[in-house]
Design an enzyme around this catalytic site. Structure first.
Site, PDB file in Angstrom:
ATOM      1  N   GLY A  15       6.995 -22.990  17.410  1.00 25.19           N
ATOM      2  CA  GLY A  15       7.286 -24.213  15.782  1.00 25.19           C
ATOM      3  C   GLY A  15       6.114 -24.633  15.553  1.00 25.19           C
ATOM      4  O   GLY A  15       5.458 -25.451  16.454  1.00 25.19           O
TER       5      GLY A  15
ATOM      6  N   ARG B 151       6.335 -16.466  13.876  1.00 23.37           N
ATOM      7  CA  ARG B 151       7.607 -15.535  15.460  1.00 23.37           C
ATOM      8  C   ARG B 151       7.097 -14.312  15.200  1.00 23.37           C
ATOM      9  O   ARG B 151       7.649 -13.466  14.146  1.00 23.37           O
ATOM     10  CB  ARG B 151       8.955 -16.632  15.329  1.00 23.37           C
ATOM     11  CG  ARG B 151       8.956 -17.978  15.609  1.00 23.37           C
ATOM     12  CD  ARG B 151      10.777 -18.480  15.867  1.00 23.37           C
ATOM     13  NE  ARG B 151       9.873 -19.854  16.193  1.00 23.37           N
ATOM     14  CZ  ARG B 151      10.744 -20.782  15.999  1.00 23.37           C
ATOM     15  NH1 ARG B 151      10.833 -20.412  14.954  1.00 23.37           N
ATOM     16  NH2 ARG B 151      10.090 -21.928  16.910  1.00 23.37           N
TER      17      ARG B 151
ATOM     18  N   ASP C 211       7.370 -22.899  25.228  1.00 19.85           N
ATOM     19  CA  ASP C 211       7.464 -21.787  25.878  1.00 19.85           C
ATOM     20  C   ASP C 211       7.649 -20.696  25.949  1.00 19.85           C
ATOM     21  O   ASP C 211       6.792 -19.953  26.454  1.00 19.85           O
ATOM     22  CB  ASP C 211       8.968 -22.698  26.645  1.00 19.85           C
ATOM     23  CG  ASP C 211       9.997 -21.590  27.557  1.00 19.85           C
ATOM     24  OD1 ASP C 211       9.577 -22.060  28.515  1.00 19.85           O
ATOM     25  OD2 ASP C 211      10.711 -20.144  26.856  1.00 19.85           O
TER      26      ASP C 211
ATOM     27  N   THR D 239       5.001 -28.401  21.019  1.00 14.03           N
ATOM     28  CA  THR D 239       6.374 -28.789  20.352  1.00 14.03           C
ATOM     29  C   THR D 239       7.036 -29.451  20.626  1.00 14.03           C
ATOM     30  O   THR D 239       6.118 -30.514  21.109  1.00 14.03           O
ATOM     31  CB  THR D 239       7.237 -27.606  20.886  1.00 14.03           C
ATOM     32  OG1 THR D 239       8.496 -27.959  21.160  1.00 14.03           O
ATOM     33  CG2 THR D 239       6.871 -27.828  22.523  1.00 14.03           C
TER      34      THR D 239
ATOM     35  N   ASP E 279       9.801 -30.372  21.328  1.00 15.20           N
ATOM     36  CA  ASP E 279      10.582 -30.616  22.129  1.00 15.20           C
ATOM     37  C   ASP E 279      10.458 -31.899  23.243  1.00 15.20           C
ATOM     38  O   ASP E 279      11.586 -32.293  23.866  1.00 15.20           O
ATOM     39  CB  ASP E 279      11.660 -29.313  21.619  1.00 15.20           C
ATOM     40  CG  ASP E 279      11.932 -28.784  20.612  1.00 15.20           C
ATOM     41  OD1 ASP E 279      12.461 -29.178  19.883  1.00 15.20           O
ATOM     42  OD2 ASP E 279      12.177 -27.739  20.821  1.00 15.20           O
TER      43      ASP E 279
ATOM     44  N   ASP F 102       9.476 -30.084  26.304  1.00 19.94           N
ATOM     45  CA  ASP F 102      10.589 -29.185  26.834  1.00 19.94           C
ATOM     46  C   ASP F 102      10.040 -28.915  27.899  1.00 19.94           C
ATOM     47  O   ASP F 102      10.717 -27.489  28.156  1.00 19.94           O
ATOM     48  CB  ASP F 102      11.562 -28.469  26.938  1.00 19.94           C
ATOM     49  CG  ASP F 102      11.270 -27.643  25.355  1.00 19.94           C
ATOM     50  OD1 ASP F 102       9.651 -27.376  24.929  1.00 19.94           O
ATOM     51  OD2 ASP F 102      12.062 -26.581  24.701  1.00 19.94           O
TER      52      ASP F 102
ATOM     53  N   ARG G 210      17.478 -28.047  20.250  1.00 20.68           N
ATOM     54  CA  ARG G 210      18.324 -26.990  20.447  1.00 20.68           C
ATOM     55  C   ARG G 210      18.821 -27.206  21.884  1.00 20.68           C
ATOM     56  O   ARG G 210      20.494 -27.443  21.955  1.00 20.68           O
ATOM     57  CB  ARG G 210      18.214 -25.530  20.317  1.00 20.68           C
ATOM     58  CG  ARG G 210      19.248 -25.274  18.769  1.00 20.68           C
ATOM     59  CD  ARG G 210      18.834 -23.700  18.123  1.00 20.68           C
ATOM     60  NE  ARG G 210      16.963 -24.645  17.555  1.00 20.68           N
ATOM     61  CZ  ARG G 210      16.764 -23.055  17.419  1.00 20.68           C
ATOM     62  NH1 ARG G 210      16.816 -22.041  17.255  1.00 20.68           N
ATOM     63  NH2 ARG G 210      16.250 -23.515  16.795  1.00 20.68           N
TER      64      ARG G 210
END
Ligand code: ADP
Length: 323
Positions: free
Chosen positions: A10, A71, A102, A125, A127, A129, A171
């Site tokens: 992303g 991707r 990741d 990212t 996120d 995370d 997500r």
């Protein structure tokens, strides 16, 4: 040395700052930076070219990534990765700077382990995370974008005395949801790692808020894996069970775009430069991060460890501050 730079997975605001810094640091150390377009897909397709310093003019303040991203499912296949390694060898590229999340780091780890390609990871990212870093590129910008949007929604929510469910990205991670909820004074937050992440807990909380005299509420919902979006599913259920006058807003890709915040530009610049300086010193497999304000590096293999990065106690704070 030729150093390839790619962005993968992303896109996130701040990636351009990292590209620019990597390219210019390479230039200053006498290395040649190459841009690899569309992530690992572009690497397989041989979509790459030298990237001089001047090619990175005027990108610092732009969202997205000038190298584009993709991707590439095929990269899970070891034979395909061997082809990618051959492409690098043919172009004389000895090291890669991989800007992504990741999955992108896992791919880099395989290139290092299976084919000896030196890889430097830069966390990119929205996120936030990744293990071993308090920050990832794009998170700060996405957070501010979500907060600004919800401030606007708050005006209409309180004017009409309405409940709004606002879905933010994430997500598998509630990091963006929880930080957004605190920064915009949300009445509740639903996110995957929460001990109270249930419809019932939400209903109880909304009822308590109503008893306290709150006539409008904002609930921030991490998107989750629900088909059609989690906020939509929860909204339909609340309407059915309680006949509430509610609205659902899905912020969606608005959160990904836009000019990067100053912090995302600064960390993108620091990480881009540091990645190349470490490669120049002969380091071969690491990714960068920030812990308690300091720039840190982790071995790339750390990405293979089980890695929950829960948003800590912040979810509880949302409930306390909503009283
Ligand atoms: P992100 O980097 O944002 O987490 P993805 O999980 O989509 O995004 O990963 C980006 C790309 O990295 C994938 O499309 C794929 O090409 C590659 N990739 C992801 N996981 C692996 C893996 N376990 N092995 C090899 N390549 C992978």
């Amino acid at each position: 040395m030729k150093i390839g730079v790619l962005t993968s997975g992303g896109d996130a605001p701040g990636m351009n700052a990292a590209i620019r810094a990597a390219v210019r640091q390479a230039d200053s150390l006498g290395h040649e930076a190459w841009g690899i377009y569309r992530g690992y897909q572009g690497l397989l397709d041989g979509d790459m070219e030298p990237l001089p310093s001047r090619a990175c003019a005027n990108i610092l303040q732009r969202g997205g990534t000038m190298l584009r991203t993709a991707r590439c499912k095929a990269f899970h296949d070891p034979d395909v990765r061997a082809k990618a390694a051959e492409k690098l060898k043919a172009a004389g590229i000895e090291a890669l700077v991989v800007i992504g999340g990741d999955g992108s780091f896992r791919a880099a780890e395989t290139l290092l382990r299976e084919h000896g390609v030196a890889c430097a990871g830069i966390p990119g990212t929205i996120d936030n995370d990744l293990p071993g870093t308090d920050r990832t590129l794009g998170f700060d910008t996405a957070l501010n974008t979500a907060v600004e949007a919800i401030d606007r929604i708050r005006d209409t929510a309180s004017s009409h005395g309405r409940l709004f469910l606002v879905e933010v990205m994430g997500r598998a991670s509630g990091m963006l949801a929880v930080h957004t909820a605190i920064a915009c004074g949300a009445e509740a937050v639903l996110y995957p790692e929460s001990p109270d992440d249930s419809y019932e807990a939400l209903v109880t909380q909304l009822e308590e808020n109503w008893k306290r005299g709150k006539r409008s509420s904002i609930v921030v919902v991490a998107e989750g894996d629900a088909v059609g979006g989690r906020a939509m599913a929860v909204g339909e259920r609340l309407k059915r069970d309680h006949e509430l006058d509610l609205r659902v807003v899905v912020l969606g890709h608005v959160q990904r775009g836009g000019s990067p915040s100053a912090l995302d530009r600064i960390w993108g610049s620091r990480w881009g430069s540091e990645a190349v300086r470490r490669l120049d010193r002969g380091e071969r497999g690491f990714y960068l991060g920030e812990v308690a304000g300091a720039l840190v590096a982790q071995p790339l293999s750390r990405i293979l460890e089980p890695q929950p990065v829960p948003p800590g106690d912040l979810g509880r704070l949302v409930a306390v501050l909503a009283r």
